[in-house]
Write a protein that holds these residues in place. Structure first.
Motif, PDB file in Angstrom:
ATOM      1  N   LEU A  82      27.343 -48.452 -31.432  1.00  0.00           N
ATOM      2  CA  LEU A  82      27.669 -49.432 -32.467  1.00  0.00           C
ATOM      3  C   LEU A  82      27.304 -48.924 -33.857  1.00  0.00           C
ATOM      4  CD1 LEU A  82      26.685 -52.914 -30.948  1.00  0.00           C
ATOM      5  CD2 LEU A  82      28.925 -51.793 -30.990  1.00  0.00           C
ATOM      6  N   VAL A  83      26.249 -48.117 -33.932  1.00  0.00           N
ATOM      7  CA  VAL A  83      25.809 -47.577 -35.218  1.00  0.00           C
ATOM      8  C   VAL A  83      26.521 -46.266 -35.537  1.00  0.00           C
ATOM      9  CG1 VAL A  83      23.810 -46.702 -36.505  1.00  0.00           C
ATOM     10  CG2 VAL A  83      23.564 -48.706 -35.025  1.00  0.00           C
ATOM     11  N   ASN A  84      26.690 -45.436 -34.514  1.00  0.00           N
ATOM     12  CA  ASN A  84      27.278 -44.109 -34.687  1.00  0.00           C
ATOM     13  C   ASN A  84      28.169 -43.824 -33.478  1.00  0.00           C
ATOM     14  OD1 ASN A  84      27.852 -41.445 -35.342  1.00  0.00           O
ATOM     15  ND2 ASN A  84      25.903 -40.673 -34.562  1.00  0.00           N
ATOM     16  N   PRO A  85      29.482 -43.976 -33.619  1.00  0.00           N
ATOM     17  CA  PRO A  85      30.366 -43.904 -32.443  1.00  0.00           C
ATOM     18  C   PRO A  85      30.664 -42.488 -31.972  1.00  0.00           C
ATOM     19  CG  PRO A  85      31.669 -44.314 -34.403  1.00  0.00           C
ATOM     20  CD  PRO A  85      30.216 -44.327 -34.842  1.00  0.00           C
ATOM     21  N   LYS A  86      29.644 -41.659 -31.878  1.00  0.00           N
ATOM     22  CA  LYS A  86      29.806 -40.309 -31.352  1.00  0.00           C
ATOM     23  C   LYS A  86      29.146 -40.223 -29.984  1.00  0.00           C
ATOM     24  CE  LYS A  86      30.288 -37.801 -35.700  1.00  0.00           C
ATOM     25  NZ  LYS A  86      29.912 -36.583 -36.449  1.00  0.00           N
ATOM     26  N   ALA A  87      29.797 -39.509 -29.076  1.00  0.00           N
ATOM     27  CA  ALA A  87      29.279 -39.412 -27.717  1.00  0.00           C
ATOM     28  C   ALA A  87      29.519 -38.021 -27.170  1.00  0.00           C
ATOM     29  CB  ALA A  87      29.952 -40.441 -26.810  1.00  0.00           C
ATOM     30  N   GLY A  88      28.633 -37.606 -26.272  1.00  0.00           N
ATOM     31  CA  GLY A  88      28.800 -36.369 -25.524  1.00  0.00           C
ATOM     32  C   GLY A  88      28.658 -36.663 -24.044  1.00  0.00           C
ATOM     33  N   LEU A  89      29.594 -36.209 -23.245  1.00  0.00           N
ATOM     34  CA  LEU A  89      29.581 -36.466 -21.806  1.00  0.00           C
ATOM     35  C   LEU A  89      29.488 -35.155 -21.036  1.00  0.00           C
ATOM     36  CD1 LEU A  89      30.672 -39.177 -22.945  1.00  0.00           C
ATOM     37  CD2 LEU A  89      32.260 -39.265 -21.024  1.00  0.00           C
ATOM     38  N   ALA A  90      28.773 -35.181 -19.913  1.00  0.00           N
ATOM     39  CA  ALA A  90      28.683 -34.023 -19.024  1.00  0.00           C
ATOM     40  C   ALA A  90      28.906 -34.481 -17.590  1.00  0.00           C
ATOM     41  CB  ALA A  90      27.325 -33.335 -19.150  1.00  0.00           C
ATOM     42  N   PHE A  91      29.827 -33.802 -16.909  1.00  0.00           N
ATOM     43  CA  PHE A  91      30.115 -34.049 -15.499  1.00  0.00           C
ATOM     44  C   PHE A  91      29.780 -32.787 -14.719  1.00  0.00           C
ATOM     45  CE2 PHE A  91      32.711 -37.050 -17.745  1.00  0.00           C
ATOM     46  CZ  PHE A  91      32.818 -38.163 -16.926  1.00  0.00           C
ATOM     47  N   VAL A  92      29.126 -32.936 -13.590  1.00  0.00           N
ATOM     48  CA  VAL A  92      28.759 -31.811 -12.738  1.00  0.00           C
ATOM     49  C   VAL A  92      29.532 -31.905 -11.429  1.00  0.00           C
ATOM     50  CG1 VAL A  92      26.885 -30.736 -11.422  1.00  0.00           C
ATOM     51  CG2 VAL A  92      26.463 -31.606 -13.745  1.00  0.00           C
ATOM     52  N   ASP A  93      30.141 -30.803 -11.013  1.00  0.00           N
ATOM     53  CA  ASP A  93      30.679 -30.702  -9.663  1.00  0.00           C
ATOM     54  C   ASP A  93      29.513 -30.261  -8.787  1.00  0.00           C
ATOM     55  OD1 ASP A  93      31.793 -29.768  -7.209  1.00  0.00           O
ATOM     56  OD2 ASP A  93      33.735 -29.535  -8.187  1.00  0.00           O
ATOM     57  N   PHE A  94      28.970 -31.183  -8.027  1.00  0.00           N
ATOM     58  CA  PHE A  94      27.741 -30.914  -7.283  1.00  0.00           C
ATOM     59  C   PHE A  94      27.936 -29.916  -6.155  1.00  0.00           C
ATOM     60  CE2 PHE A  94      27.015 -35.149  -9.172  1.00  0.00           C
ATOM     61  CZ  PHE A  94      25.838 -34.881  -9.855  1.00  0.00           C
ATOM     62  N   ALA A  95      29.192 -29.699  -5.742  1.00  0.00           N
ATOM     63  CA  ALA A  95      29.447 -28.748  -4.654  1.00  0.00           C
ATOM     64  C   ALA A  95      29.621 -27.327  -5.154  1.00  0.00           C
ATOM     65  CB  ALA A  95      30.693 -29.174  -3.872  1.00  0.00           C
ATOM     66  N   THR A  96      30.036 -27.152  -6.417  1.00  0.00           N
ATOM     67  CA  THR A  96      30.354 -25.817  -6.926  1.00  0.00           C
ATOM     68  C   THR A  96      29.461 -25.379  -8.083  1.00  0.00           C
ATOM     69  OG1 THR A  96      31.947 -26.618  -8.572  1.00  0.00           O
ATOM     70  CG2 THR A  96      32.777 -26.201  -6.331  1.00  0.00           C
ATOM     71  N   GLY A  97      28.740 -26.309  -8.712  1.00  0.00           N
ATOM     72  CA  GLY A  97      27.949 -25.978  -9.884  1.00  0.00           C
ATOM     73  C   GLY A  97      28.755 -25.931 -11.170  1.00  0.00           C
ATOM     74  N   ASP A  98      30.052 -26.232 -11.120  1.00  0.00           N
ATOM     75  CA  ASP A  98      30.866 -26.298 -12.328  1.00  0.00           C
ATOM     76  C   ASP A  98      30.395 -27.461 -13.203  1.00  0.00           C
ATOM     77  OD1 ASP A  98      32.335 -24.301 -11.112  1.00  0.00           O
ATOM     78  OD2 ASP A  98      34.064 -25.571 -10.660  1.00  0.00           O
ATOM     79  N   MET A  99      30.532 -27.304 -14.512  1.00  0.00           N
ATOM     80  CA  MET A  99      30.174 -28.391 -15.429  1.00  0.00           C
ATOM     81  C   MET A  99      31.270 -28.578 -16.462  1.00  0.00           C
ATOM     82  SD  MET A  99      26.578 -29.295 -17.331  1.00  0.00           S
ATOM     83  CE  MET A  99      26.253 -27.607 -17.829  1.00  0.00           C
ATOM     84  N   LEU A 100      31.581 -29.836 -16.716  1.00  0.00           N
ATOM     85  CA  LEU A 100      32.558 -30.241 -17.725  1.00  0.00           C
ATOM     86  C   LEU A 100      31.816 -30.978 -18.825  1.00  0.00           C
ATOM     87  CD1 LEU A 100      35.574 -30.691 -18.604  1.00  0.00           C
ATOM     88  CD2 LEU A 100      35.474 -32.830 -17.286  1.00  0.00           C
ATOM     89  N   GLN A 101      31.928 -30.473 -20.057  1.00  0.00           N
ATOM     90  CA  GLN A 101      31.259 -31.085 -21.200  1.00  0.00           C
ATOM     91  C   GLN A 101      32.288 -31.482 -22.244  1.00  0.00           C
ATOM     92  OE1 GLN A 101      28.563 -27.474 -20.943  1.00  0.00           O
ATOM     93  NE2 GLN A 101      27.298 -28.825 -22.216  1.00  0.00           N
TER      94      GLN A 101
END
Length: 310
Positions: free
Chosen positions: A243-262
């Protein structure tokens, strides 16, 4: 001069968090927990918890003001608290990680210690004091625990030495490709970072866990994520920050492969929307529009497995 008591001290909640609390009528009820649970030092059980962990979730802000969430791994013991106000971190710099640019001396940072197999989690934020390229410590600004709600239990094991980085380079994009879309649409867990600059000039970064049933995130044809917000502790750290600062960072992990999406981008909170009914148990929604996407194959040296009875 006598030190202020917790009840005499200013509210620990900033205006965005208070606005979210007002939206559900809990401002007065959350005042006491805020003063009592948001500490400026780690309690002993948190200090004992962090050294057990093989990975840590971080939130950091780069020089452009973009916020990133990331997951970094190390041999248990790479996190140590020599005193209640300090957490020492032994992690090498990683230029492949977009969050690394926000980990310079003097930068604000957020940390989430989470043990998936026991569903324990503790959060803190503070300021980095960097000794060298392989270590830094965080002086605690806030330290608090969270309940185990929505955490999918998983056990982890190393498949390589965490000091050895993958040789596979990251892939950068301005939008989700089909692989990234599938990763988000099938997720039951992700991590979200956000931040505000307080009136006293201090930057306060937050990183938190978000979980639900597999497929709880909707990805629109335009690549915008619609994410349900389920009943929780009413702290509203993340949504209050938006609400104050509409910036976001998301991280998803593929738990089977160790891949990460940021991803880093912009967030919008939807307190009322007819779409809410499409998400079971959701109290409100928020939307995330990616502006930069980094897919990092084999980023993590850990692999996770679900309990055998699931």
């Amino acid at each position: 001069m006598l030190e202020q008591t917790r009840q005499d001290a200013p509210s620990p909640w900033h205006e965005g968090e208070l606005a979210m609390q007002r939206s559900v009528g809990v401002v007065e009820r959350m005042d006491g927990p805020g003063r009592n649970f948001l500490r400026k030092a780690m309690p002993e059980q948190h200090r004992a918890f962090f050294p057990m962990l093989p990975f840590i979730v971080l939130g950091a802000v780069d020089a452009k003001g973009d916020v990133w969430a990331t997951v970094r791994a190390g041999h248990p013991g790479f996190l140590v608290s020599p005193e209640p106000e300090i957490l020492d971190v032994s992690l090498a710099r990683d230029p492949a990680d977009p969050a690394d640019a926000g980990m310079e001396d003097g930068d604000a940072i957020a940390m989430l210690g989470i043990q998936l197999e026991t569903r324990r989690r503790n959060r803190l934020n503070g300021v980095i004091r960097r000794a060298d390229a392989g270590t830094f410590h965080v002086r605690v600004g806030q330290s608090f625990g969270n309940c185990p709600q929505y955490i999918q239990p998983r056990s982890s094991a190393f498949v390589r030495d965490p000091d050895l980085a993958t040789a596979i380079p990251p892939l950068h994009s301005g939008q989700l490709d089909d692989r990234a879309r599938r990763m988000v649409e099938g997720a039951d867990t992700f991590f979200v970072a956000s931040y505000v600059d307080r009136n006293n000039g201090e930057r306060q970064v937050d990183v938190s866990h978000r979980g639900g049933y597999a497929g709880f995130i909707d990805v629109g044809a335009d690549g915008v994520l619609t994410i349900p917000d389920f009943p929780g502790n009413r702290f509203f750290n993340t949504l209050g920050n938006f609400l104050v600062n509409p910036k976001a960072g998301l991280a998803f992990v593929d738990f089977a492969t160790g891949d990460m999406l940021q991803m880093t981008g912009r967030a919008e909170v939807l307190l009322e929307s007819p779409e809410i009914t499409a998400f079971p148990r959701a109290e409100r929604l928020w939307r995330f529009t990616p502006e930069a996407v980094v897919f990092r194959p084999d980023a993590l040296p850990l692999r996770w497995s679900l309990p055998r009875d699931l």
